[in-house]
Design an enzyme around this catalytic site. Structure first.
Site, PDB file in Angstrom:
ATOM      1  N   PHE A  52     -28.940  80.049 -12.992  1.00 30.43           N
ATOM      2  CA  PHE A  52     -28.663  78.616 -13.075  1.00 30.43           C
ATOM      3  C   PHE A  52     -29.873  77.890 -13.649  1.00 30.43           C
ATOM      4  O   PHE A  52     -31.000  78.401 -13.642  1.00 30.43           O
ATOM      5  CB  PHE A  52     -28.302  78.032 -11.703  1.00 30.43           C
ATOM      6  CG  PHE A  52     -29.421  78.096 -10.691  1.00 30.43           C
ATOM      7  CD1 PHE A  52     -30.293  77.029 -10.528  1.00 30.43           C
ATOM      8  CD2 PHE A  52     -29.612  79.224  -9.914  1.00 30.43           C
ATOM      9  CE1 PHE A  52     -31.318  77.080  -9.601  1.00 30.43           C
ATOM     10  CE2 PHE A  52     -30.624  79.294  -8.986  1.00 30.43           C
ATOM     11  CZ  PHE A  52     -31.493  78.222  -8.826  1.00 30.43           C
ATOM     12  N   CYS A  53     -29.621  76.697 -14.167  1.00 29.18           N
ATOM     13  CA  CYS A  53     -30.682  75.815 -14.669  1.00 29.18           C
ATOM     14  C   CYS A  53     -30.192  74.381 -14.529  1.00 29.18           C
ATOM     15  O   CYS A  53     -29.151  74.120 -13.919  1.00 29.18           O
ATOM     16  CB  CYS A  53     -31.055  76.160 -16.107  1.00 29.18           C
ATOM     17  SG  CYS A  53     -29.672  76.065 -17.266  1.00 29.18           S
ATOM     18  N   THR A  54     -30.903  73.430 -15.085  1.00 31.81           N
ATOM     19  CA  THR A  54     -30.598  72.015 -14.859  1.00 31.81           C
ATOM     20  C   THR A  54     -29.211  71.624 -15.366  1.00 31.81           C
ATOM     21  O   THR A  54     -28.404  71.048 -14.635  1.00 31.81           O
ATOM     22  CB  THR A  54     -31.655  71.120 -15.516  1.00 31.81           C
ATOM     23  OG1 THR A  54     -32.946  71.531 -15.095  1.00 31.81           O
ATOM     24  CG2 THR A  54     -31.440  69.659 -15.139  1.00 31.81           C
ATOM     25  N   ILE A  68     -27.109  72.613 -12.480  1.00 32.75           N
ATOM     26  CA  ILE A  68     -27.353  71.979 -11.186  1.00 32.75           C
ATOM     27  C   ILE A  68     -26.732  70.581 -11.137  1.00 32.75           C
ATOM     28  O   ILE A  68     -26.137  70.183 -10.136  1.00 32.75           O
ATOM     29  CB  ILE A  68     -28.869  71.880 -10.914  1.00 32.75           C
ATOM     30  CG1 ILE A  68     -29.495  73.271 -10.896  1.00 32.75           C
ATOM     31  CG2 ILE A  68     -29.144  71.152  -9.602  1.00 32.75           C
ATOM     32  CD1 ILE A  68     -31.007  73.253 -11.062  1.00 32.75           C
TER      33      ILE A  68
END
Length: 315
Positions: free
Chosen positions: A186-188, A215
């Protein structure tokens, strides 16, 4: 299956739109000025990266202006299905509009990757909890260390990288030492995971998944009571971070090193507004300190005049 909040249009004078799209865009350089002119006319501020591999940006402005820029972007080759995430704020977090030409819309430094051609294994936000609470799943945060430090998912591995360019080497080493068959990343907003997964498949890892929309989409979708998220989420604008309700968080920014800082950091003997913080106080030479001190002076003078010192507060 997690519960789902209804995604209604934000009610605010200022709308923030975050988006990206991997697509082959021939002669992307010619698209820069028309895009910039459209944003300027629409009263929209922010930054859009434009490359041969696609677009990436965050912009803010009145709803009609945001709609105009997004409609313009959808005319680009391969971008007709562009999607975006919206949030609201009382004040524009950007001070000017920038359209930058880049080699990559997110810099990994690995040539030949084509995320748009890779079969995607997205996991919807409402299904993410089921995946990451599975004991067979290894969860990896692909963001930089300073982003992870203020918030991440429960149980996530922090690669401890300072730049996304370091991720391929870290992951290659991780993979040699760990043969887990199911990996979740996952990332922003999702863009770094697109490349991370393309790279993982390049080196033979197939069972790898990522959080669709990142996110920010998870925080928008999953009720706080059911959330596996802990802390705040770093964002690349003057809000610095957002909480689970996507409202501006509790962090400020050191305008010398651009890292998030807390009230405790501000109380440190190593903190000087606009000049240093506990993370960077010993990294600047005398010439740099003088430059930062003068910049902060100009910021404060502009504030007294009721103005914003744009040149000194850009992200």
């Amino acid at each position: 299956m997690s519960g789902r909040r209804v995604n209604t249009a934000p009610m605010s004078d200022i709308i923030i739109a975050a988006f990206y799209r991997f697509a082959v865009i021939p002669e992307h350089e010619t698209l820069r000025k028309p895009l910039f002119d459209t944003a300027q006319k629409a009263g929209v501020f922010g930054t859009i990266l434009l490359a041969g591999e696609g677009i990436n940006g965050t912009i803010a402005g009145p709803r009609a202006g945001i709609d105009a820029v997004l409609a313009h972007l959808k005319t680009f080759p391969g971008c007709e299905h562009l999607v975006w995430k919206l949030s609201a704020t009382d004040n524009n977090p950007f001070y000017r509009m920038k359209v930058r030409l880049k080699k990559e819309i997110v810099t990994m430094g690995i040539s030949g990757l084509a995320p748009q051609n890779s079969p995607e294994r997205y996991v919807e936000p409402e299904d993410w909890n089921d995946l990451i609470t599975d004991p067979e799943t290894i969860l990896i945060d692909t963001r930089n260390d300073y982003e992870v430090s203020i918030g991440t998912f429960d149980g996530a591995i922090n690669p401890g990288i300072k730049s996304f360019r370091e991720f391929p080497e870290w992951f290659s080493t991780f993979r040699k030492n760990n043969k887990a068959t199911k990996i979740a990343m996952f990332c922003t907003g999702g863009i770094r995971c697109e490349k991370s997964i393309a790279f993982a498949r390049e080196i033979g890892v197939d069972e790898v998944f990522h959080l669709k929309g990142g996110i920010l989409k998870y925080l928008e979708t999953v009720p706080k009571a059911q959330s596996q998220w802990q802390g705040e989420c770093f964002v690349f604008d003057n809000r610095v971070s957002v909480d689970h309700d996507l409202a501006p968080g509790s962090y400020d920014m050191c305008h010398a090193c651009r890292l998030p800082i807390t009230q405790a950091d501000k109380a440190s003997v190593h903190f000087a507004k606009g000049v240093s913080c506990p993370a960077c106080y010993n990294l600047h030479d005398e010439k740099k300190i003088q430059s930062l001190t003068e910049r902060q002076k100009q910021v404060e003078l502009a504030a007294k005049r009721g103005q914003t010192h744009i040149g000194s507060t850009q992200i």
